[in-house]
Scaffold this motif. Structure first.
Motif, short mmCIF file in Angstrom:
data_model
loop_
_atom_site.label_atom_id
_atom_site.label_comp_id
_atom_site.label_asym_id
_atom_site.label_seq_id
_atom_site.Cartn_x
_atom_site.Cartn_y
_atom_site.Cartn_z
N THR A 27 9.43 -15.47 -11.25
CA THR A 27 9.83 -15.86 -10.04
C THR A 27 8.15 -16.67 -9.96
O THR A 27 8.56 -17.65 -9.28
N GLY A 28 7.12 -16.30 -9.68
CA GLY A 28 6.06 -16.89 -9.17
C GLY A 28 4.96 -17.80 -10.05
O GLY A 28 4.38 -18.29 -9.99
N LEU A 29 5.49 -17.74 -11.77
CA LEU A 29 5.19 -18.29 -12.70
C LEU A 29 5.10 -20.29 -12.03
O LEU A 29 5.69 -20.20 -11.85
N GLU A 30 3.95 -21.09 -12.77
CA GLU A 30 3.94 -22.82 -12.32
C GLU A 30 5.00 -23.25 -13.53
O GLU A 30 5.86 -24.42 -13.00
N LYS A 31 4.51 -22.94 -14.69
CA LYS A 31 5.10 -23.79 -15.67
C LYS A 31 6.23 -22.52 -16.36
O LYS A 31 6.43 -21.93 -17.78
N ALA A 32 7.46 -22.08 -15.42
CA ALA A 32 8.14 -21.57 -16.40
C ALA A 32 9.23 -21.62 -16.71
O ALA A 32 10.34 -20.96 -17.40
N GLY A 33 9.40 -23.21 -17.19
CA GLY A 33 10.46 -23.95 -17.36
C GLY A 33 10.22 -23.96 -19.25
O GLY A 33 12.01 -23.04 -19.44
N ALA A 34 9.78 -23.56 -19.74
CA ALA A 34 9.34 -23.31 -20.69
C ALA A 34 9.02 -22.17 -21.47
O ALA A 34 10.49 -22.04 -22.51
N VAL A 35 8.99 -21.12 -20.58
CA VAL A 35 9.34 -19.76 -20.74
C VAL A 35 10.90 -19.00 -20.50
O VAL A 35 10.91 -18.19 -21.37
N ILE A 36 11.70 -19.62 -19.67
CA ILE A 36 12.28 -19.18 -19.60
C ILE A 36 13.50 -19.67 -20.81
O ILE A 36 14.45 -19.43 -20.98
N SER A 87 9.78 -8.67 -9.01
CA SER A 87 8.81 -9.91 -8.56
C SER A 87 9.23 -9.53 -6.92
O SER A 87 8.34 -10.20 -6.33
N ILE A 88 9.59 -8.68 -6.06
CA ILE A 88 9.25 -8.59 -4.63
C ILE A 88 8.14 -8.14 -4.47
O ILE A 88 7.31 -8.61 -3.42
N ARG A 89 7.83 -6.83 -5.16
CA ARG A 89 6.39 -6.57 -5.46
C ARG A 89 4.70 -7.82 -5.37
O ARG A 89 4.22 -7.48 -4.64
#
Length: 92
Positions: A27-36, A87-89
């Motif tokens: 959730t908090g990552l900036e470039k999460a598209g590649a990691v997903i 994610s909540i933490r």
């Protein structure tokens, strides 16, 4: 028809649990598209293969393919809970 309903519901539950846990972790990552895509594809392709082979064979309801999908759902459910808590933490 019952055979198909059982297979689709087991596969849908497994894929939704997988997607929820991965999205909660990233959730908090900036470039999460590649990691997903790097995490999601290797984990979802076996589910799709086992689901397709389960719906192809109508001999019995309880096949190893269905047991794999249900086992994956049961295994990923606590992982999803911990991923949601993480994610909540870290939502600050």
């Amino acid at each position: 028809l019952i055979h198909m309903a059982i297979g689709v519901s087991a596969g849908a539950a497994a894929l939704s649990i997988l997607v929820t846990s991965i999205s909660a972790l990233l959730t908090g990552l900036e470039k999460a598209g590649a990691v997903i895509s790097l995490i999601m594809l290797p984990m979802s392709i076996p589910l799709m293969i086992f689901g397709a082979s389960y719906t192809r064979d109508f001999s019995t309801i309880w096949q190893p393919n269905l047991i794999f999908m249900l086992g994956f759902s049961v295994f990923m459910l606590p992982v999803m809970c911990f991923a949601g808590a993480y994610s909540i933490r870290n939502a600050n």
